[in-house]
Design an enzyme around this catalytic site. Structure first.
Site, short mmCIF file in Angstrom:
data_model
loop_
_atom_site.label_atom_id
_atom_site.label_comp_id
_atom_site.label_asym_id
_atom_site.label_seq_id
_atom_site.Cartn_x
_atom_site.Cartn_y
_atom_site.Cartn_z
N TYR A 1 -74.35 -19.75 90.35
CA TYR A 1 -73.53 -19.83 89.13
C TYR A 1 -74.44 -19.74 87.89
O TYR A 1 -74.16 -19.01 86.94
CB TYR A 1 -72.77 -21.15 89.14
N SER B 1 -73.11 -21.44 79.85
CA SER B 1 -73.16 -22.81 80.39
C SER B 1 -74.58 -23.32 80.27
O SER B 1 -75.53 -22.52 80.27
CB SER B 1 -72.74 -22.79 81.87
N1 LIG Z 1 -65.95 -27.27 82.89
C1 LIG Z 1 -67.24 -27.26 82.62
O1 LIG Z 1 -67.93 -28.31 82.75
C2 LIG Z 1 -67.92 -26.02 82.12
C3 LIG Z 1 -69.21 -26.14 81.61
C4 LIG Z 1 -69.86 -25.00 81.13
C5 LIG Z 1 -69.21 -23.79 81.14
N2 LIG Z 1 -67.94 -23.69 81.66
C6 LIG Z 1 -67.31 -22.39 81.65
O2 LIG Z 1 -66.10 -22.49 80.91
C7 LIG Z 1 -65.19 -21.47 81.33
C8 LIG Z 1 -63.87 -22.11 81.67
O3 LIG Z 1 -64.09 -22.97 82.78
P1 LIG Z 1 -63.14 -24.20 83.12
O4 LIG Z 1 -64.02 -25.37 83.25
O5 LIG Z 1 -61.97 -24.23 82.22
O6 LIG Z 1 -62.71 -23.78 84.61
P2 LIG Z 1 -61.31 -23.75 85.35
O7 LIG Z 1 -60.48 -24.91 84.96
O8 LIG Z 1 -61.66 -23.55 86.79
O9 LIG Z 1 -60.62 -22.43 84.76
C9 LIG Z 1 -61.14 -21.17 85.03
C10 LIG Z 1 -60.25 -20.13 84.37
O10 LIG Z 1 -60.81 -18.83 84.61
C11 LIG Z 1 -59.80 -18.02 85.16
N3 LIG Z 1 -60.30 -16.95 86.00
C12 LIG Z 1 -61.06 -17.04 87.12
N4 LIG Z 1 -61.30 -15.81 87.62
C13 LIG Z 1 -60.68 -14.93 86.79
C14 LIG Z 1 -60.54 -13.52 86.77
N5 LIG Z 1 -61.10 -12.73 87.70
N6 LIG Z 1 -59.84 -12.95 85.75
C15 LIG Z 1 -59.26 -13.72 84.81
N7 LIG Z 1 -59.32 -15.06 84.79
C16 LIG Z 1 -60.03 -15.65 85.78
C17 LIG Z 1 -58.92 -18.98 85.94
O11 LIG Z 1 -57.67 -18.36 86.21
P3 LIG Z 1 -56.82 -18.69 87.56
O12 LIG Z 1 -55.99 -19.89 87.24
O13 LIG Z 1 -56.04 -17.45 87.82
O14 LIG Z 1 -57.82 -18.98 88.66
C18 LIG Z 1 -58.84 -20.12 84.96
O15 LIG Z 1 -57.93 -19.83 83.93
C19 LIG Z 1 -65.87 -20.78 82.52
O16 LIG Z 1 -66.51 -19.61 82.09
C20 LIG Z 1 -66.88 -21.81 82.98
O17 LIG Z 1 -67.93 -21.22 83.70
C21 LIG Z 1 -67.29 -24.78 82.14
#
Ligand SMILES: NC(=O)c1ccc[n+]([C@@H]2O[C@H](COP(=O)([O-])OP(=O)(O)OC[C@H]3O[C@@H](n4cnc5c(N)ncnc54)[C@H](OP(=O)(O)O)[C@@H]3O)[C@@H](O)[C@H]2O)c1
Length: 230
Positions: free
Chosen positions: A142, A129
């Site tokens: 984070y 990120s």
């Molecule tokens: N959105 C942004 O702006 C952004 C920016 C930079 C980086 N990221 C990164 O992108 C990635 C995806 O994030 P997102 O924005 O799509 O978030 P999100 O919508 O909150 O989705 C998070 C995903 O991770 C899964 N997860 C959480 N804990 C887990 C575990 N212990 N084992 C397996 N799966 C798990 C969740 O599953 P459940 O449904 O079971 O909870 C969900 O599928 C993350 O690494 C996040 O840090 C996001």
């Protein structure tokens, strides 16, 4: 170059958000996709095989590596954000971010590195990120976990070179997923960010800077540290 067409790919956190979009676009690009999710019943993408996968559970990551034994692509997407502050947030929240974002991703790497090696080397993409490079109240615990993912990716690039495994890491700012739902700020569309990320991954880019914020922050890393605090 990383060939996705015809490859077997594993995606963690593929039931929603960026991971769901990655899995969907990998199918579009001709990959066979194992869609990992803590609750495999929550995977709703056509044409994928759902895999029970809590990345903090070493038995499940090992079992996933047995089931997806033909994989040559690993997308380490699963992650959490608790919004804990370093100075007074709960240690449980701070540990959870490290437990999932760093140690969970490491579990996946250690389970799948031998699989990728056996299948010709392959490639992994670790989702970090821009918060690895930016200080912002309520995102610094984070950010520490995502800086750890950055450092891990750099280290793995060296350690896995002999196996021929390509290691990419990905950096992006705000994208419209559940993780960002409490932030009332402009957000990218997941489909746009994932398209850029997969194009760069296929091109063999080691550090994928998926938006202008990521480009600017990476370019500014040699500047005075004060410029990286918001
Ligand atoms: N959105 C942004 O702006 C952004 C920016 C930079 C980086 N990221 C990164 O992108 C990635 C995806 O994030 P997102 O924005 O799509 O978030 P999100 O919508 O909150 O989705 C998070 C995903 O991770 C899964 N997860 C959480 N804990 C887990 C575990 N212990 N084992 C397996 N799966 C798990 C969740 O599953 P459940 O449904 O079971 O909870 C969900 O599928 C993350 O690494 C996040 O840090 C996001």
């Amino acid at each position: 170059m990383v060939a996705l067409n015809g490859a077997v790919a594993v995606v963690s956190g593929a039931n929603r958000g960026l991971g769901r979009e990655v899995a969907r676009q990998l199918v579009e690009r001709g990959a066979r996709v194992f869609a990992g999710a803590r609750d495999p019943r929550s995977v709703d993408i056509d044409g994928v095989e759902a895999l029970p996968l809590d990345i903090t559970n070493a038995e499940q990551t090992a079992e996933a590596a047995r089931v997806a034994s033909t994989a040559s692509i690993l997308i380490n997407n699963a992650g959490v954000s608790t919004l804990a502050r370093l100075s007074d947030g709960t240690l449980d929240d701070i540990r959870q971010e490290m437990e999932v974002n760093y140690f969970g991703t490491l579990n996946m790497v250690r389970a799948f590195a031998p699989v990728l090696a056996r299948n010709g080397g392959g490639a992994m993409l670790n989702v970090s990120s821009v918060m690895a490079w930016l200080a912002l109240d309520h995102s610094n615990s984070y950010g520490a976990s995502k800086a750890a993912v950055w450092a891990m990716s750099n280290g793995l690039r060296v350690e896995l070179a002999d196996a021929g495994t390509h290691v990419s890491s990905m950096f992006v700012a705000s994208t419209d997923t559940d993780m960002m739902s409490s932030f009332d700020i402009p957000k990218h569309r997941p489909e746009d960010i994932v398209r850029i990320a997969l194009d760069e991954f296929e091109a063999g880019t080691r550090e994928i800077l998926a938006d202008d914020t990521a480009v600017a922050l990476k370019a500014g890393l040699s500047e005075d540290i004060g410029k990286h605090a918001a």
